[in-house]
Design a protein around this motif. Structure first.
Motif, PDB file in Angstrom:
ATOM      1  N   ASP A  30       0.707  -0.856  -0.011  1.00 51.72           N
ATOM      2  CA  ASP A  30       0.112   0.473  -0.003  1.00 51.72           C
ATOM      3  C   ASP A  30       0.961   1.218   0.059  1.00 51.72           C
ATOM      4  O   ASP A  30       1.914   1.373   0.103  1.00 51.72           O
ATOM      5  CB  ASP A  30      -0.842  -0.130   1.770  1.00 51.72           C
ATOM      6  N   ASP A  31       0.112   2.262   0.227  1.00 50.16           N
ATOM      7  CA  ASP A  31       0.862   3.678   0.001  1.00 50.16           C
ATOM      8  C   ASP A  31       1.871   3.862   1.246  1.00 50.16           C
ATOM      9  O   ASP A  31       3.032   4.799   0.865  1.00 50.16           O
ATOM     10  CB  ASP A  31      -0.101   4.861   0.245  1.00 50.16           C
ATOM     11  N   GLU A  32       1.846   2.569   2.698  1.00 54.82           N
ATOM     12  CA  GLU A  32       2.459   3.057   2.935  1.00 54.82           C
ATOM     13  C   GLU A  32       4.394   2.047   3.547  1.00 54.82           C
ATOM     14  O   GLU A  32       4.538   1.831   4.321  1.00 54.82           O
ATOM     15  CB  GLU A  32       2.188   3.179   4.598  1.00 54.82           C
ATOM     16  N   GLY A  33       4.031   1.095   2.233  1.00 52.53           N
ATOM     17  CA  GLY A  33       4.170  -0.003   2.381  1.00 52.53           C
ATOM     18  C   GLY A  33       4.897  -1.193   3.454  1.00 52.53           C
ATOM     19  O   GLY A  33       5.577  -1.758   3.361  1.00 52.53           O
ATOM     20  N   ASN A  34       3.302  -1.214   3.218  1.00 56.06           N
ATOM     21  CA  ASN A  34       2.814  -2.200   3.721  1.00 56.06           C
ATOM     22  C   ASN A  34       2.506  -3.278   2.999  1.00 56.06           C
ATOM     23  O   ASN A  34       1.295  -2.549   1.752  1.00 56.06           O
ATOM     24  CB  ASN A  34       1.692  -2.091   5.110  1.00 56.06           C
ATOM     25  N   PRO A  35       2.311  -4.612   2.980  1.00 58.93           N
ATOM     26  CA  PRO A  35       2.014  -5.496   1.920  1.00 58.93           C
ATOM     27  C   PRO A  35       0.135  -5.467   1.867  1.00 58.93           C
ATOM     28  O   PRO A  35      -0.230  -5.586   3.010  1.00 58.93           O
ATOM     29  CB  PRO A  35       3.185  -6.855   2.678  1.00 58.93           C
ATOM     30  N   LEU A  36       0.021  -5.762   1.077  1.00 61.47           N
ATOM     31  CA  LEU A  36      -1.258  -6.012   0.801  1.00 61.47           C
ATOM     32  C   LEU A  36      -1.991  -7.326   0.994  1.00 61.47           C
ATOM     33  O   LEU A  36      -1.278  -8.206   0.543  1.00 61.47           O
ATOM     34  CB  LEU A  36      -2.222  -5.313  -0.714  1.00 61.47           C
ATOM     35  N   GLU A  37      -3.295  -7.236   1.139  1.00 64.82           N
ATOM     36  CA  GLU A  37      -3.917  -8.535   1.816  1.00 64.82           C
ATOM     37  C   GLU A  37      -4.534  -9.734   0.487  1.00 64.82           C
ATOM     38  O   GLU A  37      -3.437 -10.700   0.388  1.00 64.82           O
ATOM     39  CB  GLU A  37      -4.679  -9.032   2.416  1.00 64.82           C
ATOM     40  N   HIS A  38      -4.358  -8.698  -0.333  1.00 65.90           N
ATOM     41  CA  HIS A  38      -4.519  -9.029  -2.090  1.00 65.90           C
ATOM     42  C   HIS A  38      -4.155  -7.817  -3.089  1.00 65.90           C
ATOM     43  O   HIS A  38      -4.561  -7.108  -3.173  1.00 65.90           O
ATOM     44  CB  HIS A  38      -5.979  -9.040  -1.932  1.00 65.90           C
TER      45      HIS A  38
END
Length: 163
Positions: A30-38
């Motif tokens: 996502d925009d914050e660098g966290n991995p997307l669940e999907h």
């Protein structure tokens, strides 16, 4: 045939280029660098991720318009005896379905692409337009039901032919 071809073309184009476009690259964070669940794949519709329910409605009505218009084209080129009233009524109903589905697809697209600041005006325009469309469809439907009933009554001799 021309109208059916046009509706099929518009529906096809809307399917391959939905409102909001398609993702140009894979997205795994996502925009914050966290991995997307999907994770999101390139070429998938943006609208499907942002407004899943409206995207489903859009695709249902778009597919309905596409298939109904292709059905009309197939009926017209199939060589069946189209001069019969029943065939003409069937084609007319299929065209109603295709055009109505295209109208609904248009309004879903319009709602998706409009900013939140225009939601009040958009709601009023959409509501008025849909009511006018339903009114027109109702008048045409009632007119055709009356015409069909008169045809049946004349066929069985209940009502005499005009001279």
């Amino acid at each position: 045939m021309v109208v059916s071809s046009l509706i099929a073309t518009v529906a096809y184009q809307a399917a391959i280029s939905p409102p909001g476009g398609v993702l140009q690259a894979d997205e795994t964070v996502d925009d914050e660098g966290n991995p997307l669940e999907h994770p999101r794949k390139a070429g998938t519709a943006v609208m499907a991720y942002k407004q899943g329910i409206e995207y489903g409605q859009f695709m249902i009505f778009n597919t309905l318009a596409f298939l109904a218009s292709l059905s009309i084209i197939l009926l017209l080129v199939s060589g069946l005896p189209m001069k019969k009233r029943r065939w003409m009524w069937i084609q007319m109903i299929i065209m109603w379905i295709a055009i109505t589905a295209q109208v609904l697809t248009y309004f879903i697209s319009l709602r998706h692409m409009s900013p939140d600041s225009a939601s009040g005006v958009l709601h009023d325009v959409t509501q008025t337009s849909v009511l006018a469309w339903l009114g027109l469809m109702g008048v045409v439907f009632i007119g055709n039901v009356v015409r069909m009933n008169l045809w049946i009554l004349r066929k069985y001799g209940v009502v005499k032919e005009k001279k």
